[in-house]
Design a protein around this motif. Sequence first.
Motif, PDB file in Angstrom:
ATOM      1  N   GLU A  15       0.929  -1.164   0.042  1.00  0.00           N
ATOM      2  CA  GLU A  15      -0.050  -0.025  -0.114  1.00  0.00           C
ATOM      3  C   GLU A  15       0.904   1.321  -0.051  1.00  0.00           C
ATOM      4  O   GLU A  15       0.645   2.142  -0.812  1.00  0.00           O
ATOM      5  CB  GLU A  15      -0.941   0.034   1.264  1.00  0.00           C
ATOM      6  CG  GLU A  15      -1.991   1.159   1.281  1.00  0.00           C
ATOM      7  CD  GLU A  15      -2.727   1.204   2.471  1.00  0.00           C
ATOM      8  OE1 GLU A  15      -3.755   1.840   2.473  1.00  0.00           O
ATOM      9  OE2 GLU A  15      -2.494   0.570   3.543  1.00  0.00           O
ATOM     10  N   LYS A  16       1.941   1.327   0.849  1.00  0.00           N
ATOM     11  CA  LYS A  16       2.873   2.570   0.758  1.00  0.00           C
ATOM     12  C   LYS A  16       3.508   2.671  -0.419  1.00  0.00           C
ATOM     13  O   LYS A  16       3.794   3.624  -0.980  1.00  0.00           O
ATOM     14  CB  LYS A  16       3.874   2.225   2.170  1.00  0.00           C
ATOM     15  CG  LYS A  16       3.103   2.490   3.272  1.00  0.00           C
ATOM     16  CD  LYS A  16       4.036   2.377   4.358  1.00  0.00           C
ATOM     17  CE  LYS A  16       3.632   2.347   5.813  1.00  0.00           C
ATOM     18  NZ  LYS A  16       4.458   2.575   6.962  1.00  0.00           N
ATOM     19  N   ASN A  19       0.989   4.001  -2.973  1.00  0.00           N
ATOM     20  CA  ASN A  19       0.938   5.588  -2.917  1.00  0.00           C
ATOM     21  C   ASN A  19       1.993   6.203  -3.049  1.00  0.00           C
ATOM     22  O   ASN A  19       2.081   7.351  -3.560  1.00  0.00           O
ATOM     23  CB  ASN A  19       0.476   5.588  -1.204  1.00  0.00           C
ATOM     24  CG  ASN A  19      -1.056   5.285  -1.037  1.00  0.00           C
ATOM     25  OD1 ASN A  19      -1.943   5.285  -1.960  1.00  0.00           O
ATOM     26  ND2 ASN A  19      -1.186   4.687   0.160  1.00  0.00           N
ATOM     27  N   LYS A  22       2.249   6.897  -6.925  1.00  0.00           N
ATOM     28  CA  LYS A  22       1.301   7.742  -7.551  1.00  0.00           C
ATOM     29  C   LYS A  22       1.534   9.199  -7.176  1.00  0.00           C
ATOM     30  O   LYS A  22       1.123  10.125  -8.062  1.00  0.00           O
ATOM     31  CB  LYS A  22      -0.154   7.627  -6.714  1.00  0.00           C
ATOM     32  CG  LYS A  22      -0.768   6.316  -6.723  1.00  0.00           C
ATOM     33  CD  LYS A  22      -2.203   6.129  -6.183  1.00  0.00           C
ATOM     34  CE  LYS A  22      -2.115   6.693  -4.742  1.00  0.00           C
ATOM     35  NZ  LYS A  22      -3.562   6.424  -4.167  1.00  0.00           N
ATOM     36  N   GLN A  23       2.500   9.604  -6.452  1.00  0.00           N
ATOM     37  CA  GLN A  23       2.938  10.980  -5.973  1.00  0.00           C
ATOM     38  C   GLN A  23       3.476  11.667  -7.019  1.00  0.00           C
ATOM     39  O   GLN A  23       4.651  11.175  -7.672  1.00  0.00           O
ATOM     40  CB  GLN A  23       3.585  10.962  -4.786  1.00  0.00           C
ATOM     41  CG  GLN A  23       2.887  10.643  -3.608  1.00  0.00           C
ATOM     42  CD  GLN A  23       3.841  10.566  -2.193  1.00  0.00           C
ATOM     43  OE1 GLN A  23       4.844  10.990  -2.335  1.00  0.00           O
ATOM     44  NE2 GLN A  23       3.217  10.145  -1.287  1.00  0.00           N
TER      45      GLN A  23
END
Length: 61
Positions: A15-16, A19, A22-23
Amino acid sequence: MNKIIHYFVEGKYEEKFINMLKQPKNGGHILAGKVEVLNFINEQITNLRIMNLKPGTLKMN
């Protein structure tokens, strides 16, 4: 209409990682979307789970 992306990942580290990818400051390597942790050994992507997704959602796993 914009498509909605939904990522199913196996754990908190994945998950990290998703995420982070995506940044925009990290290059925005993947499309923005919702990330959901799902233990694939104990759980399945059931019809009920699919029905709760917003219309037009792309499921990425």
